[in-house]
Design a protein around this motif. Structure first.
Motif, PDB file in Angstrom:
ATOM      1  N   ARG A 622      66.245  32.405  63.656  1.00  0.00           N
ATOM      2  CA  ARG A 622      67.346  31.481  63.389  1.00  0.00           C
ATOM      3  C   ARG A 622      68.477  31.648  64.388  1.00  0.00           C
ATOM      4  NH1 ARG A 622      72.107  32.122  61.827  1.00  0.00           N
ATOM      5  NH2 ARG A 622      71.722  34.336  61.378  1.00  0.00           N
ATOM      6  N   PHE A 623      68.974  32.879  64.516  1.00  0.00           N
ATOM      7  CA  PHE A 623      70.120  33.108  65.390  1.00  0.00           C
ATOM      8  C   PHE A 623      69.744  32.906  66.849  1.00  0.00           C
ATOM      9  CE2 PHE A 623      73.187  36.236  67.388  1.00  0.00           C
ATOM     10  CZ  PHE A 623      74.262  35.368  67.322  1.00  0.00           C
ATOM     11  N   ALA A 624      68.538  33.359  67.241  1.00  0.00           N
ATOM     12  CA  ALA A 624      68.100  33.163  68.625  1.00  0.00           C
ATOM     13  C   ALA A 624      67.979  31.685  68.960  1.00  0.00           C
ATOM     14  CB  ALA A 624      66.769  33.879  68.855  1.00  0.00           C
ATOM     15  N   ASP A 625      67.469  30.886  68.021  1.00  0.00           N
ATOM     16  CA  ASP A 625      67.366  29.439  68.263  1.00  0.00           C
ATOM     17  C   ASP A 625      68.746  28.804  68.400  1.00  0.00           C
ATOM     18  OD1 ASP A 625      64.678  29.702  68.144  1.00  0.00           O
ATOM     19  OD2 ASP A 625      64.427  28.844  66.148  1.00  0.00           O
ATOM     20  N   LEU A 627      71.456  30.281  69.583  1.00  0.00           N
ATOM     21  CA  LEU A 627      71.948  30.629  70.911  1.00  0.00           C
ATOM     22  C   LEU A 627      71.195  29.870  72.000  1.00  0.00           C
ATOM     23  CD1 LEU A 627      72.322  34.495  70.479  1.00  0.00           C
ATOM     24  CD2 LEU A 627      74.096  32.763  70.270  1.00  0.00           C
ATOM     25  N   GLY A 628      69.876  29.674  71.802  1.00  0.00           N
ATOM     26  CA  GLY A 628      69.099  28.921  72.778  1.00  0.00           C
ATOM     27  C   GLY A 628      69.562  27.483  72.891  1.00  0.00           C
ATOM     28  N   ALA A 629      69.877  26.849  71.749  1.00  0.00           N
ATOM     29  CA  ALA A 629      70.395  25.481  71.795  1.00  0.00           C
ATOM     30  C   ALA A 629      71.705  25.425  72.572  1.00  0.00           C
ATOM     31  CB  ALA A 629      70.587  24.956  70.375  1.00  0.00           C
ATOM     32  N   ARG A 630      72.515  26.463  72.414  1.00  0.00           N
ATOM     33  CA  ARG A 630      73.770  26.513  73.183  1.00  0.00           C
ATOM     34  C   ARG A 630      73.483  26.672  74.677  1.00  0.00           C
ATOM     35  NH1 ARG A 630      78.801  24.838  74.071  1.00  0.00           N
ATOM     36  NH2 ARG A 630      80.117  26.454  75.002  1.00  0.00           N
ATOM     37  N   ALA A 631      72.418  27.413  75.026  1.00  0.00           N
ATOM     38  CA  ALA A 631      72.047  27.572  76.423  1.00  0.00           C
ATOM     39  C   ALA A 631      71.675  26.231  77.046  1.00  0.00           C
ATOM     40  CB  ALA A 631      70.885  28.563  76.555  1.00  0.00           C
ATOM     41  N   VAL A 632      70.994  25.383  76.297  1.00  0.00           N
ATOM     42  CA  VAL A 632      70.645  24.052  76.800  1.00  0.00           C
ATOM     43  C   VAL A 632      71.913  23.250  77.082  1.00  0.00           C
ATOM     44  CG1 VAL A 632      69.436  21.917  76.284  1.00  0.00           C
ATOM     45  CG2 VAL A 632      68.452  24.097  75.561  1.00  0.00           C
ATOM     46  N   GLU A 633      72.881  23.317  76.180  1.00  0.00           N
ATOM     47  CA  GLU A 633      74.138  22.588  76.383  1.00  0.00           C
ATOM     48  C   GLU A 633      74.873  23.095  77.617  1.00  0.00           C
ATOM     49  OE1 GLU A 633      76.450  23.013  72.889  1.00  0.00           O
ATOM     50  OE2 GLU A 633      74.943  22.163  71.534  1.00  0.00           O
ATOM     51  N   ARG A 650      65.473  35.177  83.492  1.00  0.00           N
ATOM     52  CA  ARG A 650      65.520  35.332  82.040  1.00  0.00           C
ATOM     53  C   ARG A 650      64.628  34.307  81.333  1.00  0.00           C
ATOM     54  NH1 ARG A 650      68.796  39.093  80.329  1.00  0.00           N
ATOM     55  NH2 ARG A 650      70.460  39.861  81.692  1.00  0.00           N
ATOM     56  N   VAL A 651      64.601  33.063  81.815  1.00  0.00           N
ATOM     57  CA  VAL A 651      63.786  32.067  81.126  1.00  0.00           C
ATOM     58  C   VAL A 651      62.301  32.367  81.334  1.00  0.00           C
ATOM     59  CG1 VAL A 651      63.611  30.335  82.971  1.00  0.00           C
ATOM     60  CG2 VAL A 651      63.683  29.619  80.574  1.00  0.00           C
ATOM     61  N   ARG A 652      61.931  32.892  82.482  1.00  0.00           N
ATOM     62  CA  ARG A 652      60.537  33.303  82.678  1.00  0.00           C
ATOM     63  C   ARG A 652      60.152  34.373  81.662  1.00  0.00           C
ATOM     64  NH1 ARG A 652      59.819  34.041  89.243  1.00  0.00           N
ATOM     65  NH2 ARG A 652      59.109  31.917  89.726  1.00  0.00           N
ATOM     66  N   ARG A 653      61.043  35.361  81.489  1.00  0.00           N
ATOM     67  CA  ARG A 653      60.741  36.456  80.574  1.00  0.00           C
ATOM     68  C   ARG A 653      60.652  35.961  79.138  1.00  0.00           C
ATOM     69  NH1 ARG A 653      64.036  41.108  82.454  1.00  0.00           N
ATOM     70  NH2 ARG A 653      65.794  40.076  81.443  1.00  0.00           N
ATOM     71  N   LEU A 654      61.533  35.094  78.754  1.00  0.00           N
ATOM     72  CA  LEU A 654      61.513  34.572  77.388  1.00  0.00           C
ATOM     73  C   LEU A 654      60.289  33.712  77.128  1.00  0.00           C
ATOM     74  CD1 LEU A 654      65.307  33.726  76.998  1.00  0.00           C
ATOM     75  CD2 LEU A 654      64.034  35.383  75.638  1.00  0.00           C
ATOM     76  N   PRO A 666      59.542  27.732  70.955  1.00  0.00           N
ATOM     77  CA  PRO A 666      60.656  27.176  70.190  1.00  0.00           C
ATOM     78  C   PRO A 666      61.108  25.848  70.792  1.00  0.00           C
ATOM     79  CG  PRO A 666      61.025  29.500  70.708  1.00  0.00           C
ATOM     80  CD  PRO A 666      59.833  29.062  71.494  1.00  0.00           C
ATOM     81  N   ALA A 667      61.683  25.020  69.970  1.00  0.00           N
ATOM     82  CA  ALA A 667      62.130  23.703  70.433  1.00  0.00           C
ATOM     83  C   ALA A 667      63.177  23.822  71.522  1.00  0.00           C
ATOM     84  CB  ALA A 667      62.678  22.902  69.245  1.00  0.00           C
ATOM     85  N   TRP A 668      64.029  24.851  71.429  1.00  0.00           N
ATOM     86  CA  TRP A 668      65.069  24.968  72.445  1.00  0.00           C
ATOM     87  C   TRP A 668      64.472  25.324  73.805  1.00  0.00           C
ATOM     88  CZ3 TRP A 668      66.098  29.085  75.536  1.00  0.00           C
ATOM     89  CH2 TRP A 668      65.591  30.333  75.165  1.00  0.00           C
ATOM     90  N   CYS A 669      63.365  26.079  73.819  1.00  0.00           N
ATOM     91  CA  CYS A 669      62.712  26.418  75.091  1.00  0.00           C
ATOM     92  C   CYS A 669      62.195  25.147  75.781  1.00  0.00           C
ATOM     93  CB  CYS A 669      61.555  27.389  74.852  1.00  0.00           C
ATOM     94  SG  CYS A 669      62.065  29.102  74.691  1.00  0.00           S
TER      95      CYS A 669
END
Length: 926
Positions: A622-625, A627-633, A650-654, A666-669
């Motif tokens: 939940r929390f990671a998603d 933060l990920g949505a914020r990364a997209v913004e 970092r995105v390669r590693r994730l 995840p949808a944010w990825c």
């Protein structure tokens, strides 16, 4: 005022003798007025100096004589709830107010911290201990609140009251930083603000610094003085320093406002409780005892001082450990002065028979018998004690040979333990030199400062063999840098939770020593919770608090065994301040991560780091998603590509982690990949031509575009975006030109053979040779998006080493090594492996070795009419079914067997047009 009339006449006569009657007489007469005014007020004013043994002794005596029912103490009023917690602590500790989220103050000031250190050899501790352990006694803190401390600060300078440590203070000692950058609140800062006056006093007193002057000329004479003399002398000194201080409107205004504040609070309390002022005691700094504000005294008829409301800032309160060196560093005292003061206080207690007050249950305090009620009459403050005190010469204590001999023997023994080649002769030299220095400075009895100077002269000599110098050893000998600690009961819930959860380790984490913790997670799975907590503490605390020796915590990895060096007791202050932010460390980490990604200066790289930390330390999606949505913004809002390398890494590693551990991304990825693909395609032409954008950033953009292309296309992105962006790029910098060539070859806009020819042309052009290393740097960075170019990079680099003149090659090599180390560290193994496959493995084969690119050059020509010969063609000809199957998948007819004939089958024609494929396979096969 008739009480001090004789003293006034003496001072006026002295002023006339100096020939400056108006100025000097006004100052001297005003000092007498200040003394008379302070001593005639109710409640009784007790002037003190911060961490003064004389003040502590006088306070202990006066409390037993007067037995006041109310004590007004100059200390921030909102710190009052912390006083009871002092029972659970080992002094010295500091009362602290802390705020990380500000409301009403500039955001740049965060976090705000105010501390008030408490030592046993201080008047305020004596008053606190008396009030808390005596039934029916009330202690009231009357100084401004911590919120008002910063309200009164100039907006451009939030820490004006902070005192910088003197040169050399606290060097090599971590304890000097226990207070951090907190604003210090002290009672009685008695130090002349007039620099010329301080210099004059130090020169004629034959001392090196202010702490030594104060000890010699104030502390020692007042240690055995009666209460009336002590009180009058302290007010006189406070008045002198106040009247000779240069005018500083801002600071003067704050000091006067503090005095108005305190008198207002005392009036309010007396009116609310009906207490008898004659049974009250007002403890304040001697500087404030000589106040001249209109609200001074209960009989003043001035307008009430209006106290402004507090801001909306939420303050947290607690106790943090302190130390003598931390107090010295924060308040600008000489190193060792607080330790010497503590030793002086202990010695005076034994010599004078005074029984100090100590809180019941106080940790680290020696148990003492309850004192008998004192029958001494209350001191009469109206009597003139100043005239006799100022007229009489100072009493010179005789030489205490046994004390000095003990110091000399102990310092030699301590020096030998720390690597000095000291002997009995050095002890004798220190003894004689101490007496000599004391005599030169007009003292019959050597002080600790004389002994310290003598020891440095006789023992230290040329060098310091260990970590501690002789001056530091003297401080240890004379009392040491005592470090306090906060008891378990007084710790905030978070700190107690940390200690409870780490209890399975079987270590006493309250100790200040570094302790080794060994965790075998396979043998004892219950330690996994301790491991997880230690990694979170590693993320939140200073580096030396929790340090991993063995083991790591990365995405998708799990340690079998771990080893830690723990210094939690030494970093108790940091854990206490964590407790102001939340109830558990997980809550604090979540708040910090959320605050970091929603900060106005946050970037996509910061948000991705937060996602990784949330996944590693907090678990769950939940929390990671979020933060990920914020990364997209944040990525969509960025207008620069400065963080492109960090984003790519970092995105390669994730993505690798989610692909290995989750059934789907995840949808944010997915949103991040599609948004990043469009974002970097848009910015690519500008980044190629922008001089402020480095080649590493452009390489990272290409790495994202080409590395994520298959995923982006599957999510609906258009390959034409990338091709159009590359076609629109027209760089001029050599390194970026090399990057563009590599990108065009990967898109099929040019062949590998054409790229090789361009490099050869550059090496053959004398005008380009000086800048060829820049092209080479671009090719190295091209390995980020195109690892398959490693063979070409090794080939081009080998040709450069063979053909470039020394004048170009030698200056380039250091830059190449630096570039690889700083910006392409992960690419070095790729180049080394490729070079290992290309060059001979043994020295004897070097002479007969021929570069593979020269041997295959005719075959790889762009205009070859027949497919490449050699083992690859023979292998393909012997196994035509494979090529026919591939041709069928591509929608072409077979016909590999006809490849030898010009215009043969489709597969053969395809190989004729793209011979580099065969060449690459040949290289892989050796």
């Amino acid at each position: 005022m008739s009480t001090f009339e004789a003293l006034r006449e003496q001072l006026e006569e002295a002023a006339r003798a100096f020939g400056a009657r108006d100025a000097v007489a006004g100052i001297l007469s005003g000092m007498v007025d200040d003394v008379g005014r302070a001593l005639g007020e109710e409640p009784e004013i007790f002037p003190v100096c911060h961490h003064s043994p004389a003040s502590a002794l006088a306070m202990a005596r006066r409390l037993r004589d007067k037995r006041p029912s109310v004590i007004y103490l100059e200390l921030c009023e909102d710190l009052a709830p912390l006083l009871e917690e002092l029972r659970n602590c080992r002094l010295p500790v500091a009362l602290q107010a802390f705020a990380s989220e500000l409301d009403g103050f500039p955001a740049a000031w965060a976090p705000l911290s105010v501390i008030a250190p408490i030592t046993e050899a201080s008047a305020e501790y004596q008053a606190i201990a008396y009030a808390l352990d005596t039934p029916g006694v009330e202690i009231v803190l009357v100084d401004r609140s911590t919120d008002h401390v910063f309200q009164w600060e100039p907006r451009e300078e939030p820490s004006a009251e902070r005192k910088e440590p003197e040169e050399g203070e606290g060097e090599g000692e971590d304890d000097a930083a226990l207070h951090g950058d907190a604003v210090g609140i002290e009672i009685g800062d008695l130090r002349p603000g007039f620099a010329e006056l301080e210099e004059h006093l130090l020169h004629h007193g034959k001392v090196r610094h202010w702490s030594e002057w104060w000890d010699q000329y104030v502390e020692q004479p007042l240690a055995g003085a009666d209460y009336a003399t002590y009180r009058q002398v302290m007010v006189l000194i406070g008045s002198l320093f106040r009247r000779l201080r240069p005018e500083r409107p801002g600071r003067d205004r704050r000091d006067e406002d503090r005095e108005r504040y305190m008198w207002t609070r005392m009036r309010e309390h007396l009116a609310a409780t009906g207490a008898d002022p004659s049974e009250c005691l007002y403890v304040c700094g001697a500087f404030h005892a000589a106040s001249r504000v209109e609200q001074f005294g209960l009989s003043a008829d001035a307008e009430p001082y209006e106290i402004t409301p507090r801001t909306g800032t939420r303050w947290s309160y607690g106790l943090i450990p302190s130390s003598h060196s931390a107090i010295e560093a924060q308040f600008g005292l000489a190193p060792g002065s607080v330790s010497i003061a503590a030793a002086t206080f202990a010695k005076a207690l034994k010599r004078g028979g005074v029984t100090p007050f100590r809180l019941e249950g106080q940790k680290g305090a020696a148990k003492r018998k309850a004192p008998k009620p004192s029958q001494a009459p209350a001191a009469e403050p109206a009597a003139d004690r100043l005239s006799g005190y100022l007229a009489s010469p100072p009493v010179l204590d005789g030489l205490d040979e046994s004390e000095l001999l003990g110091w000399c023997v102990d310092i030699v023994r301590l020096a030998r333990r720390n690597g000095y080649l000291s002997s009995t002769a050095d002890a004798i030299a220190v003894f004689e030199t101490s007496i000599l220095l004391a005599g030169m400075r007009g003292r019959a009895r050597p002080t600790p400062y004389d002994f310290q100077d003598a020891a440095v002269t006789c023992i230290e000599k040329d060098s310091v063999p260990g970590r501690r110098d002789v001056r530091r050893l003297c401080e240890i000998l004379l009392g040491g840098d005592r470090v306090g600690s906060v008891g378990y009961e007084s710790l905030p819930p978070l700190a107690r939770d940390v200690l409870d959860r780490l209890e399975p380790l079987g270590l006493d984490l309250t100790k200040r020593t570094i302790q080794r913790a060994l965790l075998d997670l396979d043998a004892d799975p219950a330690l996994a919770a301790c491991s997880r907590l230690l990694w979170i503490l590693r993320r939140l605390l200073p580096d030396d608090a929790v340090r991993p020796i063995m083991g790591s915590r990365e995405l998708g990895e799990r340690s079998i065994q771990e080893s830690w060096d723990l210094a939690i007791g030494r970093n108790q202050r940091s854990i206490v301040e964590l407790g102001y932010e939340g109830v558990t460390v997980e809550q604090v980490l979540e708040q910090r991560l959320r605050r970091a990604v929603w900060d106005p200066k946050a970037t996509a790289a910061i948000a991705l780091e937060a996602v990784e930390d949330a996944t590693l330390y907090l678990g769950g999606r939940r929390f990671a998603d979020e933060l990920g949505a914020r990364a997209v913004e944040l990525l969509a809002a960025e207008r620069t590509v400065d963080d492109a390398p960090e984003v790519l890494r970092r995105v390669r590693r994730l993505l690798a982690y989610y692909r290995a551990s989750e059934p789907e991304l995840p949808a944010w990825c997915e949103a991040f990949v599609t948004e990043g693909y469009a974002h970097y395609c848009t910015l690519l032409p500008t980044a190629f031509t922008d001089e402020d954008t480095g080649v590493r950033q452009v390489g990272a953009m290409l790495g994202f575009l080409f590395g994520m292309e298959s995923l982006a296309l599957s999510l609906g992105c258009d390959h034409a975006q990338l091709e159009l962006a590359v076609r629109q790029s027209h760089p001029e910098a050599p390194a970026k030109v090399a990057l563009l060539w590599a990108a065009r070859s990967q898109l099929g806009l040019s062949s590998l053979a054409e790229l090789r020819e361009r490099c050869d042309e550059l090496l053959a052009n004398p005008l380009v040779i000086p800048s060829f290393p820049l092209y080479m740097s671009g090719f190295v960075q091209a390995l980020v998006p195109f690892p398959a170019l490693a063979a070409l990079v090794v080939e081009v680099m080998s040709k450069a080493f063979a053909r470039l003149p020394d004048a170009v090659l030698l200056p380039w090599l250091p830059g190449l090594i630096t570039t690889l180390r700083e910006h392409a560290r992960e690419l070095v193994p790729v180049l080394v492996r490729e070079a290992g496959r290309t060059f001979p493995a043994v020295l004897g084969a070097v002479d007969a070795w021929a570069p593979p690119w020269e041997a295959s050059a005719p075959v790889e020509g762009a205009g070859a009419a027949a497919p490449a010969g050699g083992p690859v063609s023979e292998l393909l000809a012997a196994r035509p079914d494979t090529c026919d199957a591939v041709a069928a998948l591509l929608g072409y007819p077979g016909g590999w067997t006809e490849v030898a004939a010009p215009g043969g089958g489709a597969a053969g024609a395809l190989l004729v047009r793209h011979p580099e494929t065969s060449a690459a396979v040949a290289v892989l096969l050796g």
